[in-house]
Design an enzyme around this catalytic site. Structure first.
Site, mmCIF file in Angstrom:
data_model
loop_
_atom_site.group_PDB
_atom_site.id
_atom_site.type_symbol
_atom_site.label_atom_id
_atom_site.label_comp_id
_atom_site.label_asym_id
_atom_site.label_seq_id
_atom_site.Cartn_x
_atom_site.Cartn_y
_atom_site.Cartn_z
ATOM 1 C CE LYS A 4 6.741 -22.549 -34.566
ATOM 2 N NZ LYS A 4 7.435 -23.848 -34.386
ATOM 3 C CB CYS A 9 -17.726 -12.372 -20.158
ATOM 4 S SG CYS A 9 -18.348 -11.949 -18.521
ATOM 5 C CG MET A 10 -17.074 -14.760 -26.239
ATOM 6 S SD MET A 10 -18.416 -15.134 -27.372
ATOM 7 C CE MET A 10 -18.968 -16.722 -26.786
ATOM 8 C CG ASP A 11 -17.857 -10.864 -26.260
ATOM 9 O OD1 ASP A 11 -17.185 -11.448 -27.133
ATOM 10 O OD2 ASP A 11 -19.025 -11.170 -25.970
ATOM 11 C CG HIS A 70 12.628 -29.136 -32.816
ATOM 12 N ND1 HIS A 70 13.053 -27.827 -32.868
ATOM 13 C CD2 HIS A 70 11.515 -29.118 -32.056
ATOM 14 C CE1 HIS A 70 12.215 -27.053 -32.179
ATOM 15 N NE2 HIS A 70 11.281 -27.813 -31.664
ATOM 16 N NE ARG A 122 7.626 -31.342 -33.552
ATOM 17 C CZ ARG A 122 7.775 -30.047 -33.244
ATOM 18 N NH1 ARG A 122 6.946 -29.463 -32.392
ATOM 19 N NH2 ARG A 122 8.771 -29.339 -33.748
ATOM 20 C CE1 TYR A 134 -23.194 -15.142 -18.565
ATOM 21 C CE2 TYR A 134 -20.930 -14.648 -19.210
ATOM 22 C CZ TYR A 134 -22.287 -14.639 -19.490
ATOM 23 O OH TYR A 134 -22.734 -14.128 -20.680
ATOM 24 N NE ARG A 173 14.519 -25.584 -36.746
ATOM 25 C CZ ARG A 173 15.303 -26.602 -36.389
ATOM 26 N NH1 ARG A 173 16.243 -27.045 -37.214
ATOM 27 N NH2 ARG A 173 15.144 -27.189 -35.221
HETATM 28 C C1 LIG Z 1 8.653 -23.644 -33.802
HETATM 29 C C2 LIG Z 1 9.946 -24.277 -34.171
HETATM 30 C C3 LIG Z 1 11.154 -23.575 -34.016
HETATM 31 C C4 LIG Z 1 11.251 -22.243 -33.298
HETATM 32 O O1 LIG Z 1 11.295 -22.508 -31.913
HETATM 33 P P1 LIG Z 1 11.484 -21.321 -30.848
HETATM 34 O O2 LIG Z 1 11.510 -22.022 -29.534
HETATM 35 O O3 LIG Z 1 10.283 -20.450 -30.985
HETATM 36 O O4 LIG Z 1 12.737 -20.627 -31.199
HETATM 37 C C5 LIG Z 1 12.305 -24.142 -34.516
HETATM 38 N N1 LIG Z 1 12.287 -25.363 -35.096
HETATM 39 C C6 LIG Z 1 11.151 -26.089 -35.226
HETATM 40 C C7 LIG Z 1 11.212 -27.417 -35.865
HETATM 41 C C8 LIG Z 1 9.948 -25.579 -34.758
HETATM 42 O O5 LIG Z 1 8.839 -26.307 -34.874
#
Ligand SMILES: *Cc1c(COP(=O)(O)O)cnc(C)c1O
Length: 375
Positions: free
Chosen positions: A40, A314-316, A170, A140, A268, A223
């Site tokens: 992601k 700065c920005m850049d 999670h 969540r 700045y 995951r």
């Molecule tokens: C982002 C996410 C993960 C991965 O977590 P890491 O700490 O990067 O391994 C796994 N499960 C869910 C539901 C997540 O949102």
């Protein structure tokens, strides 16, 4: 966003490091447990498609993303592996997901009810694969009690538009030394799991931290996210079971060098004044690249030496104090190795009072990603 291809600022992504991190983890997994790579947010800033490609070579058999568009982009790029969207997708897109064989996270029976019109419109080539999320304490998304989970399960079993592919939760504290809350969550999840009548193909609870430090809990899929990029999910609190290899370096060059006199100000707000005659280098990196303003006072590496970021970012552009006169074109390392010294994303995060995840995700598309190929 326009990518800066004619500016000497780039991210260098070591695909071999990603491959090695995933291979190490797969070796630790039970033979019946598979690894899905979490890619992601543009692969945590590293580049989603390139990371997914390497992850597949390393043995990942599926992918997790946060939003439907990321899953569609993987399909567009030709990935045929299972993909799970971890966040809540609007039920209006149920058919779009089903058609692309993308699995969606569901946390309520209402969602299934709301998705039916989309799935029942016209021909449905494939049923929608669903993973039920259990909220065991993260607070969540997901089912919070067995009764609502069972009701949703019953509803799903009665509607051929859906198939239950997974059950997951999670953890909020898998990266901490104190395991009290983790164990409460694990117990709650097991209780919810037992309430299901059918056993889904995938039961999964492990982010990187859980798989690294609580592998006994792993279901038959993990995951695996931040650790595949070589970053320790706990920051510095816990030691990983094998050395993680950071994949990301952030590099630029000095584009302007000058000497300023004692008392002269930089950037700045004129917040920095030279103590004496000082050499100052300008680096073409700013907060529009993801290098936050709060990094004023932090440092970069040049010729193996720490050079302070002076004045406001700065920005850049940003300015650094040089130990001596240096040539325009001298390499500047913002993250990574330089002259035998290493500056890590963790160091940056510590200074900025945040976590490395946030620093990596903030690196914008203006900075081109250059890939060192896998071996
Ligand atoms: C982002 C996410 C993960 C991965 O977590 P890491 O700490 O990067 O391994 C796994 N499960 C869910 C539901 C997540 O949102």
């Amino acid at each position: 966003m326009v990518s800066g291809l004619h500016r000497p600022t780039k991210l260098v992504i070591d695909q071999q490091a990603i491959k090695a991190n995933i291979q190490q983890e797969i070796q630790r997994l039970a033979p019946t447990t598979v690894l899905w790579a979490v890619v992601k947010a543009n692969g945590y800033g590293h580049g989603m498609i390139e990371v997914a490609t390497t992850a597949r070579h390393a043995g990942a058999t599926g992918f997790c993303v946060a939003i439907l568009d990321e899953a569609l982009a993987l399909r567009q790029a030709g990935f045929t592996e299972p993909i799970l969207v971890l966040g809540i997708t609007s039920p209006a897109y149920a058919k779009l997901a089903a058609t692309a064989h993308i699995s969606l996270t569901v946390g309520s029976q209402e969602w299934l009810v709301d998705a039916l019109p989309s799935l029942q419109a016209g021909q449905l080539a494939a049923s929608l694969a669903v993973h039920f999320a259990v909220d065991s304490g993260m607070g969540r998304i997901g089912f919070r009690d067995t009764a609502t989970l069972q009701a949703a399960d019953t509803f799903l079993q009665q509607h051929a538009e859906f198939n239950l592919e997974g059950l997951f939760t999670h953890f909020a504290t898998a990266d901490e030394a104190d395991t009290t809350y983790f164990e409460q969550q694990a117990a709650k999840f097991n209780q919810m799991h037992a309430a299901l009548v059918s056993e889904p193909r995938y039961v999964h609870v492990s982010n990187s931290a859980t798989s690294l430090w609580h592998a006994a809990c792993n279901g038959n899929m993990v995951r695996f996210g931040v650790a595949l990029y070589g970053l320790n999910p706990s920051g510095t609190a816990l030691e990983p079971p094998y050395p993680l290899q950071p994949a990301l370096s952030f590099e630029s060059e000095l584009v302007f060098v000058k000497q300023i006199q004692a008392g002269a100000a930089v950037s700045y707000g004129a917040t920095y004044h030279a103590q004496q005659a000082e050499w100052v280098g300008t680096v073409p990196v700013g907060y529009a690249d993801g290098w936050q303003r709060r990094l004023q006072g932090f440092y970069v590496l040049i010729n193996g030496q720490a050079c302070e970021i002076i004045g406001r970012v700065c920005m850049d552009q940003l300015m650094v104090r040089l130990p001596e006169k240096l040539a325009v074109g001298t390499k500047v390392t913002l993250v990574g190795e330089n002259g035998g010294q290493t500056l890590s994303l963790q160091n940056v995060a510590d200074y900025a009072n945040t976590i490395h995840y946030e620093i990596a995700c903030n690196l914008t598309e203006r900075v081109p990603r250059v890939y060192l190929p896998e071996k």
